[in-house]
Design an enzyme around this catalytic site. Sequence first.
Site, PDB file in Angstrom:
ATOM      1  N   ALA A   1       0.855  -1.174   0.000  1.00  0.00           N
ATOM      2  CA  ALA A   1       0.000   0.000   0.000  1.00  0.00           C
ATOM      3  C   ALA A   1       0.895   1.230   0.000  1.00  0.00           C
ATOM      4  CB  ALA A   1      -0.883  -0.018   1.247  1.00  0.00           C
TER       5      ALA A   1
ATOM      6  N   GLU B   1       4.496  -5.112   7.242  1.00  0.00           N
ATOM      7  CA  GLU B   1       3.683  -4.080   7.895  1.00  0.00           C
ATOM      8  C   GLU B   1       4.087  -3.793   9.333  1.00  0.00           C
ATOM      9  OE1 GLU B   1       2.527  -6.192   5.670  1.00  0.00           O
ATOM     10  OE2 GLU B   1       0.922  -5.273   4.507  1.00  0.00           O
TER      11      GLU B   1
ATOM     12  N   GLU C   1      -0.619  -9.250  -0.844  1.00  0.00           N
ATOM     13  CA  GLU C   1      -2.070  -9.438  -0.672  1.00  0.00           C
ATOM     14  C   GLU C   1      -2.778  -9.456  -2.029  1.00  0.00           C
ATOM     15  OE1 GLU C   1      -1.974  -6.132   2.322  1.00  0.00           O
ATOM     16  OE2 GLU C   1      -3.412  -7.437   3.327  1.00  0.00           O
TER      17      GLU C   1
ATOM     18  N   GLY D   1       0.688  -5.034   0.792  1.00  0.00           N
ATOM     19  CA  GLY D   1      -0.458  -5.037  -0.118  1.00  0.00           C
ATOM     20  C   GLY D   1      -0.159  -5.691  -1.456  1.00  0.00           C
TER      21      GLY D   1
END
Length: 258
Positions: free
Chosen positions: A64, A132, A112, A109
């Site tokens: 992200a 993270e 993911e 992300g």
Amino acid sequence: MDYQNIKFEKDGAIAILTVDRPKALNALNSATFHEMDHALRSLKEDTRALIVTGGGDKSFVAGADIAEMSTISAAQAREFSALGHHVFASLENLSIPTIAAVNGFALGGGLELALGCDLIYASEKAKLGVPEVTLGVIPGFGGTQRLTRLLGRARAKEMLFTADRIDAAKAKEIGLVLEVLPADKLMEHCKAVAAKILKNGPLAVAQAKRVVEYGADQDLRAANELERQGFAVLFGSEDQREGMAAFLAKRPANFQGK
Ligand code: CAA
């Protein structure tokens, strides 16, 4: 919609979605998610497989967008997480097979995103991880749950707690990626896998995906009932007649997806 952060192309019946912000190693910001959402919603019936990859030569998706996240409130974080969940669930719920071509960093992300695809193949230079906790947060786009379902609790916790970036060989060893390819052969391989799938009955492939996906969340009795229903429903299709007639006539099947 005019895409600024992704490329969305067709190669015959295969669609290729490239997250394309190489300056930020293809990090996922809100604008990119909205474009991905639009692209996934615009898929037409003549698309029978989707490959997801990253632009540039270094990264699949490096997570992200940390710059965008750095100052948001808890309420905004919930919205951002919900957006990511929505887009990755849309990807996961497509009836066509989806393939992640992990061509570099697949972190946070990015991993993911790959986990939202049915099949994950990686280049030799891929590095995968969920870093993270180094940022004081946890994955927010389904990573804690999809990673655990794929690898089991202990491996998922090891990756989540240590934030280790693992290489492609290790990722294959633990079952996170299916195969490791030289960088210049990755896309070719993913297209070849898609082409192999395309020869098969599309309704049957979609049903196989559905019963695996929905069955995985059920107990065995309920999951096996899903399989029985999926099996039976295919006997109402022209493809089943064609597939079995072609076998008996010793000729290739000509599936119409009906
Ligand atoms: N968000 C925003 N920008 C990012 C980014 C990210 N996730 N990852 C890389 N970038 C940017 C860098 O800031 C840098 O920008 P500038 O050139 O403007 O400084 C550019 O991309 C190139 O990156 P580096 O200079 O850091 O490249 P490197 O080769 O030295 O390192 C890397 C590569 C190891 C991938 C490193 O960039 C890195 O660690 N990135 C962050 C990875 C990460 O922590 N991802 C998880 C994000 S959190 C998340 O994903 C939460 C969630 O689930 C919701």
